[in-house]
Motif scaffolding. Structure first.
Motif, PDB file in Angstrom:
ATOM      1  N   SER A   1       0.809  -1.217   0.000  1.00  0.00           N
ATOM      2  CA  SER A   1       0.000   0.000   0.000  1.00  0.00           C
ATOM      3  C   SER A   1       0.845   1.271   0.000  1.00  0.00           C
ATOM      4  O   SER A   1       0.307   2.356   0.100  1.00  0.00           O
ATOM      5  CB  SER A   1      -0.932  -0.001   1.212  1.00  0.00           C
ATOM      6  OG  SER A   1      -0.170  -0.069   2.396  1.00  0.00           O
ATOM      7  N   GLY A   2       2.153   1.155  -0.094  1.00  0.00           N
ATOM      8  CA  GLY A   2       3.006   2.338  -0.112  1.00  0.00           C
ATOM      9  C   GLY A   2       3.667   2.560   1.228  1.00  0.00           C
ATOM     10  O   GLY A   2       3.774   1.656   2.043  1.00  0.00           O
ATOM     11  N   PRO A   3       4.108   3.789   1.478  1.00  0.00           N
ATOM     12  CA  PRO A   3       4.807   4.071   2.728  1.00  0.00           C
ATOM     13  C   PRO A   3       3.884   3.916   3.937  1.00  0.00           C
ATOM     14  O   PRO A   3       2.661   4.025   3.816  1.00  0.00           O
ATOM     15  CB  PRO A   3       5.256   5.525   2.569  1.00  0.00           C
ATOM     16  CG  PRO A   3       4.489   6.076   1.436  1.00  0.00           C
ATOM     17  CD  PRO A   3       3.980   4.942   0.619  1.00  0.00           C
ATOM     18  N   SER A   4       4.497   3.663   5.082  1.00  0.00           N
ATOM     19  CA  SER A   4       3.718   3.570   6.313  1.00  0.00           C
ATOM     20  C   SER A   4       3.063   4.919   6.588  1.00  0.00           C
ATOM     21  O   SER A   4       3.443   5.937   6.018  1.00  0.00           O
ATOM     22  CB  SER A   4       4.636   3.188   7.478  1.00  0.00           C
ATOM     23  OG  SER A   4       5.503   4.273   7.781  1.00  0.00           O
ATOM     24  N   ASP A   5       2.074   4.916   7.466  1.00  0.00           N
ATOM     25  CA  ASP A   5       1.394   6.174   7.813  1.00  0.00           C
ATOM     26  C   ASP A   5       2.389   7.203   8.341  1.00  0.00           C
ATOM     27  O   ASP A   5       2.317   8.379   8.002  1.00  0.00           O
ATOM     28  CB  ASP A   5       0.302   5.923   8.849  1.00  0.00           C
ATOM     29  CG  ASP A   5      -0.874   5.150   8.274  1.00  0.00           C
ATOM     30  OD1 ASP A   5      -1.023   5.108   7.032  1.00  0.00           O
ATOM     31  OD2 ASP A   5      -1.654   4.584   9.063  1.00  0.00           O
ATOM     32  N   GLU A   6       3.334   6.735   9.148  1.00  0.00           N
ATOM     33  CA  GLU A   6       4.338   7.632   9.722  1.00  0.00           C
ATOM     34  C   GLU A   6       5.220   8.228   8.630  1.00  0.00           C
ATOM     35  O   GLU A   6       5.495   9.424   8.623  1.00  0.00           O
ATOM     36  CB  GLU A   6       5.191   6.871  10.745  1.00  0.00           C
ATOM     37  CG  GLU A   6       6.189   7.735  11.478  1.00  0.00           C
ATOM     38  CD  GLU A   6       6.940   6.931  12.531  1.00  0.00           C
ATOM     39  OE1 GLU A   6       8.175   6.864  12.433  1.00  0.00           O
ATOM     40  OE2 GLU A   6       6.288   6.379  13.429  1.00  0.00           O
ATOM     41  N   GLN A   7       5.662   7.387   7.691  1.00  0.00           N
ATOM     42  CA  GLN A   7       6.500   7.884   6.596  1.00  0.00           C
ATOM     43  C   GLN A   7       5.702   8.811   5.688  1.00  0.00           C
ATOM     44  O   GLN A   7       6.202   9.845   5.254  1.00  0.00           O
ATOM     45  CB  GLN A   7       7.090   6.727   5.794  1.00  0.00           C
ATOM     46  CG  GLN A   7       8.195   6.000   6.536  1.00  0.00           C
ATOM     47  CD  GLN A   7       8.739   4.833   5.737  1.00  0.00           C
ATOM     48  OE1 GLN A   7       7.991   4.105   5.099  1.00  0.00           O
ATOM     49  NE2 GLN A   7      10.031   4.661   5.779  1.00  0.00           N
ATOM     50  N   GLY A   8       4.473   8.441   5.393  1.00  0.00           N
ATOM     51  CA  GLY A   8       3.631   9.278   4.549  1.00  0.00           C
ATOM     52  C   GLY A   8       3.420  10.650   5.158  1.00  0.00           C
ATOM     53  O   GLY A   8       3.431  11.666   4.459  1.00  0.00           O
ATOM     54  N   ALA A   9       3.249  10.702   6.471  1.00  0.00           N
ATOM     55  CA  ALA A   9       3.048  11.974   7.167  1.00  0.00           C
ATOM     56  C   ALA A   9       4.301  12.839   7.114  1.00  0.00           C
ATOM     57  O   ALA A   9       4.212  14.065   7.126  1.00  0.00           O
ATOM     58  CB  ALA A   9       2.634  11.723   8.614  1.00  0.00           C
ATOM     59  N   ALA A  10       5.475  12.210   7.052  1.00  0.00           N
ATOM     60  CA  ALA A  10       6.736  12.955   7.037  1.00  0.00           C
ATOM     61  C   ALA A  10       7.031  13.558   5.667  1.00  0.00           C
ATOM     62  O   ALA A  10       7.798  14.516   5.562  1.00  0.00           O
ATOM     63  CB  ALA A  10       7.888  12.043   7.461  1.00  0.00           C
ATOM     64  N   MET A  11       6.413  13.019   4.613  1.00  0.00           N
ATOM     65  CA  MET A  11       6.676  13.508   3.258  1.00  0.00           C
ATOM     66  C   MET A  11       6.023  14.868   3.033  1.00  0.00           C
ATOM     67  O   MET A  11       4.836  15.037   3.256  1.00  0.00           O
ATOM     68  CB  MET A  11       6.107  12.533   2.221  1.00  0.00           C
ATOM     69  CG  MET A  11       6.928  11.318   2.009  1.00  0.00           C
ATOM     70  SD  MET A  11       6.239  10.424   0.593  1.00  0.00           S
ATOM     71  CE  MET A  11       6.121   8.805   1.306  1.00  0.00           C
TER      72      MET A  11
END
Length: 100
Positions: A68-78
């Motif tokens: 599903s792509g980056p983790s929620d934590e990584q997605g939030a950091a982008m």
């Protein structure tokens, strides 16, 4: 062959922790069937930029690995993301076949 290439940006003070969180993903990708290369790395000039490069034998190999792509934590950091897939019809060595 499929190449996935581009970059994402994060806050400069979060880049190292973001990259540390990617180690397992890189290890898993490099061990996946059809993966020819996989790298997530810090940009040498821009302190908030992370470069993405993947090379796969087929689109099916990309699809089999991709979740599903980056983790929620990584997605939030982008802050931004500019990553695309490219279908490659042919390749040639830049340094010739005898290059080390």
């Amino acid at each position: 062959m499929v190449i996935v290439a581009g970059h994402i940006t994060v806050e400069p003070d979060q880049r190292e922790s973001y990259l540390a969180g990617c180690v397992t993903v890189v290890e898993q990708a490099r061990g996946a069937a059809g993966c020819l290369d996989f790298a997530i790395s810090a940009d040498l000039i821009d302190p908030g930029r992370i470069n993405i490069f993947e090379r796969w034998e087929t689109q099916a190999a990309v699809d089999a690995f991709r979740s599903s792509g980056p983790s929620d934590e990584q997605g939030a950091a982008m802050l931004t993301a500019s990553v695309a897939e490219y279908d490659v019809a042919d390749e040639r060595s830049l340094f010739g076949e005898d290059a080390v």
